[in-house]
Design a protein around this motif. Structure first.
Motif, PDB file in Angstrom:
ATOM      1  N   GLY A   4       0.812  -1.212   0.000  1.00  0.00           N
ATOM      2  CA  GLY A   4       0.000   0.000   0.000  1.00  0.00           C
ATOM      3  C   GLY A   4       0.842   1.256   0.000  1.00  0.00           C
ATOM      4  N   LYS A   5       0.150   2.389   0.006  1.00  0.00           N
ATOM      5  CA  LYS A   5       0.811   3.685   0.005  1.00  0.00           C
ATOM      6  C   LYS A   5       0.122   4.593   1.010  1.00  0.00           C
ATOM      7  N   MET A   6       0.910   5.264   1.820  1.00  0.00           N
ATOM      8  CA  MET A   6       0.348   6.143   2.832  1.00  0.00           C
ATOM      9  C   MET A   6      -0.181   7.428   2.208  1.00  0.00           C
ATOM     10  N   ARG A   7      -1.249   7.957   2.775  1.00  0.00           N
ATOM     11  CA  ARG A   7      -1.812   9.222   2.323  1.00  0.00           C
ATOM     12  C   ARG A   7      -0.948  10.380   2.815  1.00  0.00           C
ATOM     13  N   SER A   8      -1.141  11.519   2.207  1.00  0.00           N
ATOM     14  CA  SER A   8      -0.280  12.670   2.508  1.00  0.00           C
ATOM     15  C   SER A   8      -0.360  13.073   3.982  1.00  0.00           C
ATOM     16  N   TYR A   9      -1.572  13.076   4.559  1.00  0.00           N
ATOM     17  CA  TYR A   9      -1.704  13.487   5.959  1.00  0.00           C
ATOM     18  C   TYR A   9      -1.091  12.441   6.896  1.00  0.00           C
ATOM     19  N   GLN A  10      -1.089  11.172   6.450  1.00  0.00           N
ATOM     20  CA  GLN A  10      -0.443  10.142   7.253  1.00  0.00           C
ATOM     21  C   GLN A  10       1.077  10.305   7.235  1.00  0.00           C
ATOM     22  N   LEU A  11       1.608  10.710   6.094  1.00  0.00           N
ATOM     23  CA  LEU A  11       3.041  10.990   6.004  1.00  0.00           C
ATOM     24  C   LEU A  11       3.413  12.201   6.850  1.00  0.00           C
ATOM     25  N   GLU A  12       2.529  13.180   6.900  1.00  0.00           N
ATOM     26  CA  GLU A  12       2.762  14.341   7.773  1.00  0.00           C
ATOM     27  C   GLU A  12       2.825  13.904   9.225  1.00  0.00           C
ATOM     28  N   GLY A  13       1.908  13.012   9.609  1.00  0.00           N
ATOM     29  CA  GLY A  13       1.917  12.494  10.975  1.00  0.00           C
ATOM     30  C   GLY A  13       3.190  11.723  11.271  1.00  0.00           C
ATOM     31  N   LEU A  14       3.641  10.917  10.294  1.00  0.00           N
ATOM     32  CA  LEU A  14       4.882  10.168  10.467  1.00  0.00           C
ATOM     33  C   LEU A  14       6.062  11.117  10.641  1.00  0.00           C
ATOM     34  N   ASN A  15       6.166  12.124   9.780  1.00  0.00           N
ATOM     35  CA  ASN A  15       7.280  13.069   9.871  1.00  0.00           C
ATOM     36  C   ASN A  15       7.261  13.834  11.192  1.00  0.00           C
ATOM     37  N   ILE A  42       2.805   2.096  12.979  1.00  0.00           N
ATOM     38  CA  ILE A  42       3.616   1.032  12.390  1.00  0.00           C
ATOM     39  C   ILE A  42       4.695   1.619  11.492  1.00  0.00           C
ATOM     40  N   SER A  43       4.349   2.681  10.767  1.00  0.00           N
ATOM     41  CA  SER A  43       5.341   3.315   9.888  1.00  0.00           C
ATOM     42  C   SER A  43       6.474   3.943  10.691  1.00  0.00           C
ATOM     43  N   LEU A  44       6.152   4.467  11.883  1.00  0.00           N
ATOM     44  CA  LEU A  44       7.195   5.024  12.745  1.00  0.00           C
ATOM     45  C   LEU A  44       8.174   3.936  13.171  1.00  0.00           C
ATOM     46  N   LEU A  45       7.656   2.788  13.597  1.00  0.00           N
ATOM     47  CA  LEU A  45       8.519   1.694  14.009  1.00  0.00           C
ATOM     48  C   LEU A  45       9.318   1.157  12.821  1.00  0.00           C
ATOM     49  N   SER A  46       8.708   1.165  11.635  1.00  0.00           N
ATOM     50  CA  SER A  46       9.419   0.740  10.428  1.00  0.00           C
ATOM     51  C   SER A  46      10.567   1.688  10.120  1.00  0.00           C
ATOM     52  N   TRP A  47      10.332   2.986  10.298  1.00  0.00           N
ATOM     53  CA  TRP A  47      11.394   3.978  10.097  1.00  0.00           C
ATOM     54  C   TRP A  47      12.532   3.753  11.080  1.00  0.00           C
ATOM     55  N   LEU A  48      12.202   3.472  12.331  1.00  0.00           N
ATOM     56  CA  LEU A  48      13.230   3.206  13.337  1.00  0.00           C
ATOM     57  C   LEU A  48      14.063   1.996  12.945  1.00  0.00           C
ATOM     58  N   ARG A  49      13.421   1.006  12.373  1.00  0.00           N
ATOM     59  CA  ARG A  49      14.135  -0.210  11.977  1.00  0.00           C
ATOM     60  C   ARG A  49      14.985   0.023  10.724  1.00  0.00           C
ATOM     61  N   GLU A  50      14.376   0.603   9.695  1.00  0.00           N
ATOM     62  CA  GLU A  50      15.042   0.721   8.403  1.00  0.00           C
ATOM     63  C   GLU A  50      16.067   1.837   8.358  1.00  0.00           C
ATOM     64  N   VAL A  51      15.795   2.945   9.030  1.00  0.00           N
ATOM     65  CA  VAL A  51      16.675   4.115   8.964  1.00  0.00           C
ATOM     66  C   VAL A  51      17.641   4.163  10.147  1.00  0.00           C
ATOM     67  N   LYS A  52      17.132   3.897  11.329  1.00  0.00           N
ATOM     68  CA  LYS A  52      17.951   3.999  12.538  1.00  0.00           C
ATOM     69  C   LYS A  52      18.589   2.672  12.950  1.00  0.00           C
ATOM     70  N   GLY A  53      18.081   1.579  12.419  1.00  0.00           N
ATOM     71  CA  GLY A  53      18.658   0.288  12.749  1.00  0.00           C
ATOM     72  C   GLY A  53      18.193  -0.306  14.066  1.00  0.00           C
ATOM     73  N   PHE A  54      17.074   0.199  14.605  1.00  0.00           N
ATOM     74  CA  PHE A  54      16.534  -0.321  15.863  1.00  0.00           C
ATOM     75  C   PHE A  54      15.397  -1.296  15.550  1.00  0.00           C
TER      76      PHE A  54
END
Length: 207
Positions: A4-15, A42-54
């Motif tokens: 899937g693909k996140m909506r723009s407001y969901q990406l704003e929330g993630l950022n 879930i996207s926040l935790l994915s970012w922590l895993r993929e970008v930060k390595g946690f």
């Protein structure tokens, strides 16, 4: 994020949540119902895993009725995570504590408020990278058993999720902020005084 693909407001929330994390600040994700708070989390935790390595460990607390939905959403959006659905009777829980709720056997543990209170000793053994609480208005009483147990946990970051308005009761809002940022929101009396809009001197304070 898979399938899937996140909506723009969901990406704003993630950022926004990423900025909180990078600045060492805990926050409240308080979108209305149906806007994808679970996906954003879930996207926040994915970012922590993929970008930060946690890769974890992450702890997600939710009402019993929504646990299977959380597990399903992780499987759909971020199947890379090893998710432990912690629930069951006493014997089942002990077996999970012995064999599954151990380092390197899971990335995300999803459980209910009741389970985390009953098995607080087992959960207290971990240094949680993120402690996430769904329907966080359950934390509005700082003296409740749940609040006291969670305050005893070692956690690097905390996120509260709610679709319930919190501004109607000043003390309940303070209780949530005190849980997130206890070094800032230390006194409920001071907080009440700062935001007491019924006080005749409130205009003078604002000036």
């Amino acid at each position: 994020i898979a399938h899937g693909k996140m909506r723009s407001y969901q990406l704003e929330g993630l950022n926004w949540m990423i900025k909180l994390y990078e600045n060492g600040i805990n926050g409240i994700l308080a979108d209305e119902m149906g806007l994808g708070k679970t996906l954003q989390t879930i996207s926040l935790l994915s970012w922590l895993r993929e970008v930060k390595g946690f890769s974890g460990p992450f702890l997600v607390l939710a009402p019993k009725s929504t646990l299977t939905n959380w597990v399903r959403e992780f499987g759909n959006w971020a199947p890379i995570f090893n998710v432990l659905h912690f629930h069951g009777d006493k014997e089942t829980r002990q077996e999970m504590i012995d064999n599954q709720l151990v380092p390197d056997k899971f990335d995300v543990c999803i459980t209910s408020y009741e389970m985390v209170i009953r098995e607080a000793t087992a959960f207290r053994k971990f240094a949680w990278r993120y402690l996430i609480i769904d329907e966080a208005h359950r934390m509005k009483n700082e003296e409740s058993k749940l609040s006291q147990v969670l305050r005893s946990f070692d956690s690097h970051s905390r996120l509260l999720i709610t679709g319930t308005p919190m501004q109607n009761n000043l003390h309940e809002l303070w209780a949530l902020l005190n849980f997130l940022l206890p070094e800032i929101f230390t006194s409920s009396d001071d907080f009440d005084e700062w935001f007491n809009l019924t006080d005749d001197s409130s205009d003078d304070k604002a000036k």
